[in-house]
Structure formats: structure tokens, C-alpha cells
Scaffold this motif. Sequence first.
Motif, PDB file in Angstrom:
ATOM      1  N   TYR A  94      -6.125  -9.205  39.356  1.00  0.00           N
ATOM      2  CA  TYR A  94      -7.581  -9.229  39.396  1.00  0.00           C
ATOM      3  C   TYR A  94      -8.166  -7.934  38.828  1.00  0.00           C
ATOM      4  O   TYR A  94      -9.066  -7.964  37.995  1.00  0.00           O
ATOM      5  CB  TYR A  94      -8.081  -9.462  40.820  1.00  0.00           C
ATOM      6  CG  TYR A  94      -9.563  -9.723  40.876  1.00  0.00           C
ATOM      7  CD1 TYR A  94     -10.063 -10.978  40.575  1.00  0.00           C
ATOM      8  CD2 TYR A  94     -10.462  -8.707  41.175  1.00  0.00           C
ATOM      9  CE1 TYR A  94     -11.430 -11.229  40.580  1.00  0.00           C
ATOM     10  CE2 TYR A  94     -11.826  -8.943  41.188  1.00  0.00           C
ATOM     11  CZ  TYR A  94     -12.304 -10.203  40.894  1.00  0.00           C
ATOM     12  OH  TYR A  94     -13.658 -10.436  40.889  1.00  0.00           O
TER      13      TYR A  94
ATOM     14  N   VAL B 275     -14.514 -15.093  38.339  1.00  0.00           N
ATOM     15  CA  VAL B 275     -13.571 -15.781  37.459  1.00  0.00           C
ATOM     16  C   VAL B 275     -12.177 -15.700  38.053  1.00  0.00           C
ATOM     17  O   VAL B 275     -11.713 -14.630  38.440  1.00  0.00           O
ATOM     18  CB  VAL B 275     -13.612 -15.159  36.038  1.00  0.00           C
ATOM     19  CG1 VAL B 275     -12.598 -15.822  35.123  1.00  0.00           C
ATOM     20  CG2 VAL B 275     -15.020 -15.263  35.464  1.00  0.00           C
ATOM     21  N   ASP B 276     -11.498 -16.857  38.121  1.00  0.00           N
ATOM     22  CA  ASP B 276     -10.167 -16.902  38.737  1.00  0.00           C
ATOM     23  C   ASP B 276      -9.062 -16.600  37.728  1.00  0.00           C
ATOM     24  O   ASP B 276      -9.320 -16.353  36.548  1.00  0.00           O
ATOM     25  CB  ASP B 276      -9.940 -18.222  39.467  1.00  0.00           C
ATOM     26  CG  ASP B 276      -9.751 -19.427  38.559  1.00  0.00           C
ATOM     27  OD1 ASP B 276      -9.608 -19.285  37.332  1.00  0.00           O
ATOM     28  OD2 ASP B 276      -9.728 -20.556  39.105  1.00  0.00           O
ATOM     29  N   VAL B 277      -7.829 -16.635  38.199  1.00  0.00           N
ATOM     30  CA  VAL B 277      -6.656 -16.303  37.390  1.00  0.00           C
ATOM     31  C   VAL B 277      -6.513 -17.216  36.166  1.00  0.00           C
ATOM     32  O   VAL B 277      -5.946 -16.821  35.163  1.00  0.00           O
ATOM     33  CB  VAL B 277      -5.374 -16.334  38.262  1.00  0.00           C
ATOM     34  CG1 VAL B 277      -5.058 -17.744  38.732  1.00  0.00           C
ATOM     35  CG2 VAL B 277      -4.200 -15.707  37.544  1.00  0.00           C
ATOM     36  N   GLU B 278      -7.074 -18.421  36.237  1.00  0.00           N
ATOM     37  CA  GLU B 278      -7.004 -19.353  35.112  1.00  0.00           C
ATOM     38  C   GLU B 278      -8.183 -19.213  34.153  1.00  0.00           C
ATOM     39  O   GLU B 278      -8.334 -19.999  33.226  1.00  0.00           O
ATOM     40  CB  GLU B 278      -6.900 -20.786  35.636  1.00  0.00           C
ATOM     41  CG  GLU B 278      -5.609 -21.030  36.382  1.00  0.00           C
ATOM     42  CD  GLU B 278      -5.463 -22.465  36.853  1.00  0.00           C
ATOM     43  OE1 GLU B 278      -6.220 -23.351  36.398  1.00  0.00           O
ATOM     44  OE2 GLU B 278      -4.583 -22.701  37.676  1.00  0.00           O
ATOM     45  N   GLY B 279      -9.031 -18.210  34.393  1.00  0.00           N
ATOM     46  CA  GLY B 279     -10.173 -17.982  33.521  1.00  0.00           C
ATOM     47  C   GLY B 279     -11.368 -18.871  33.823  1.00  0.00           C
ATOM     48  O   GLY B 279     -12.317 -18.919  33.044  1.00  0.00           O
ATOM     49  N   ARG B 280     -11.350 -19.570  34.959  1.00  0.00           N
ATOM     50  CA  ARG B 280     -12.445 -20.473  35.321  1.00  0.00           C
ATOM     51  C   ARG B 280     -13.489 -19.748  36.160  1.00  0.00           C
ATOM     52  O   ARG B 280     -13.143 -18.978  37.052  1.00  0.00           O
ATOM     53  CB  ARG B 280     -11.919 -21.665  36.131  1.00  0.00           C
ATOM     54  CG  ARG B 280     -10.856 -22.465  35.405  1.00  0.00           C
ATOM     55  CD  ARG B 280     -10.288 -23.537  36.294  1.00  0.00           C
ATOM     56  NE  ARG B 280      -9.696 -22.932  37.500  1.00  0.00           N
ATOM     57  CZ  ARG B 280      -9.136 -23.631  38.480  1.00  0.00           C
ATOM     58  NH1 ARG B 280      -9.095 -24.948  38.420  1.00  0.00           N
ATOM     59  NH2 ARG B 280      -8.608 -23.024  39.524  1.00  0.00           N
ATOM     60  N   ASP B 281     -14.749 -20.024  35.897  1.00  0.00           N
ATOM     61  CA  ASP B 281     -15.844 -19.575  36.748  1.00  0.00           C
ATOM     62  C   ASP B 281     -15.748 -20.432  38.011  1.00  0.00           C
ATOM     63  O   ASP B 281     -15.923 -21.645  37.945  1.00  0.00           O
ATOM     64  CB  ASP B 281     -17.164 -19.798  36.010  1.00  0.00           C
ATOM     65  CG  ASP B 281     -18.392 -19.442  36.816  1.00  0.00           C
ATOM     66  OD1 ASP B 281     -18.287 -19.263  38.051  1.00  0.00           O
ATOM     67  OD2 ASP B 281     -19.470 -19.368  36.217  1.00  0.00           O
TER      68      ASP B 281
ATOM     69  N   ARG C  69      -7.791  -7.097  34.897  1.00  0.00           N
ATOM     70  CA  ARG C  69      -8.668  -7.760  33.931  1.00  0.00           C
ATOM     71  C   ARG C  69     -10.141  -7.363  34.067  1.00  0.00           C
ATOM     72  O   ARG C  69     -11.022  -8.041  33.556  1.00  0.00           O
ATOM     73  CB  ARG C  69      -8.489  -9.272  33.979  1.00  0.00           C
ATOM     74  CG  ARG C  69      -8.701  -9.923  35.276  1.00  0.00           C
ATOM     75  CD  ARG C  69      -8.274 -11.405  35.192  1.00  0.00           C
ATOM     76  NE  ARG C  69      -8.303 -12.023  36.484  1.00  0.00           N
ATOM     77  CZ  ARG C  69      -9.358 -12.653  36.995  1.00  0.00           C
ATOM     78  NH1 ARG C  69     -10.455 -12.754  36.310  1.00  0.00           N
ATOM     79  NH2 ARG C  69      -9.285 -13.187  38.195  1.00  0.00           N
TER      80      ARG C  69
ATOM     81  N   ALA D 285     -12.382  -7.581  36.349  1.00  0.00           N
ATOM     82  CA  ALA D 285     -13.250  -8.617  36.920  1.00  0.00           C
ATOM     83  C   ALA D 285     -14.322  -7.968  37.792  1.00  0.00           C
ATOM     84  O   ALA D 285     -14.225  -6.799  38.159  1.00  0.00           O
ATOM     85  CB  ALA D 285     -12.406  -9.587  37.737  1.00  0.00           C
TER      86      ALA D 285
ATOM     87  N   ASP E 144      -6.650 -14.666  42.474  1.00  0.00           N
ATOM     88  CA  ASP E 144      -5.676 -13.944  41.642  1.00  0.00           C
ATOM     89  C   ASP E 144      -4.860 -13.045  42.563  1.00  0.00           C
ATOM     90  O   ASP E 144      -5.228 -12.854  43.720  1.00  0.00           O
ATOM     91  CB  ASP E 144      -6.402 -13.075  40.608  1.00  0.00           C
ATOM     92  CG  ASP E 144      -5.549 -12.720  39.388  1.00  0.00           C
ATOM     93  OD1 ASP E 144      -4.313 -12.780  39.478  1.00  0.00           O
ATOM     94  OD2 ASP E 144      -6.146 -12.383  38.347  1.00  0.00           O
TER      95      ASP E 144
END
Length: 122
Positions: A80, A45-51, A83, A85, A75
Motif C-alpha cells: 500500500y 484504490v485496492d491492490v488490483e487497482g480498483r477504486d 504505491r 496511495a 493491500d
Amino acid sequence: MNAAGPDDGVIVDVVFEDGVLYVELANLADRPALNVTCSFDPPLVDVEGRDVSELRLFRRVEFLGPGRRVRTLLDSVAGYFERDAATRVAVAVEYERPGEARRATRVTHDLELYRELAYRVC
């Protein structure tokens, strides 16, 4: 499905630059890669919350030129790890070369190693 050699595959790499992490799709060969698809386990998952596996870059690239590298921001290192991740991610890449059978490359990334690196915050 044929496995790629170490210097002619298509891979997904995690790139560290100045405290920032990127996810990069790279064609290591001097020949094009066709119909490239990627899967991530667990999801990244990236910094924008996208898979990131849902991004077009990793779902299906019809043509990836020789030596081509395309990246997207994952991120900052600090962000990173703040959160919680995934720190260990396996990535499978499937692709074709013109006139050849479909191939696959699988790489496991241990992102935990980036937590320990020193970098300058500007």
C-alpha cells in the motif's frame, strides 16, 4: 438526515491483520441496515487497482444484517505504501433502518498510522 449513535451506526473501517489491510463495511447495530451507500474522498484504490467505491459492496447494499461485517482486501501494508496511495481518507455512509429516516455516518481514516506498526512477515 439523522446522525447515528456511536454503537448503532453503519461504518466503513480499515482493518489491520498480520500486515494486511482490509476495508470493511460494518453494521454495528442489532437491527438491519437498508439501502447502504458509501463514498470515499479521495478515492481508495485496492491492490488490483480498483477504486473500492466502485465495488458493489460500497455502491449499494440493499440489506446488511444486524452485526454483519463484510470486507475486501485493500493491500499488504508494504504494498500500500510503496504505491503512494492516499493516507487520509474520509468515508461517508448513508443508510436506513426499517421504518426510520435515512441516516449518515462519516469517518476519517489516517492510514499513515499503519506504516509504523510492527508485524511478522511469513
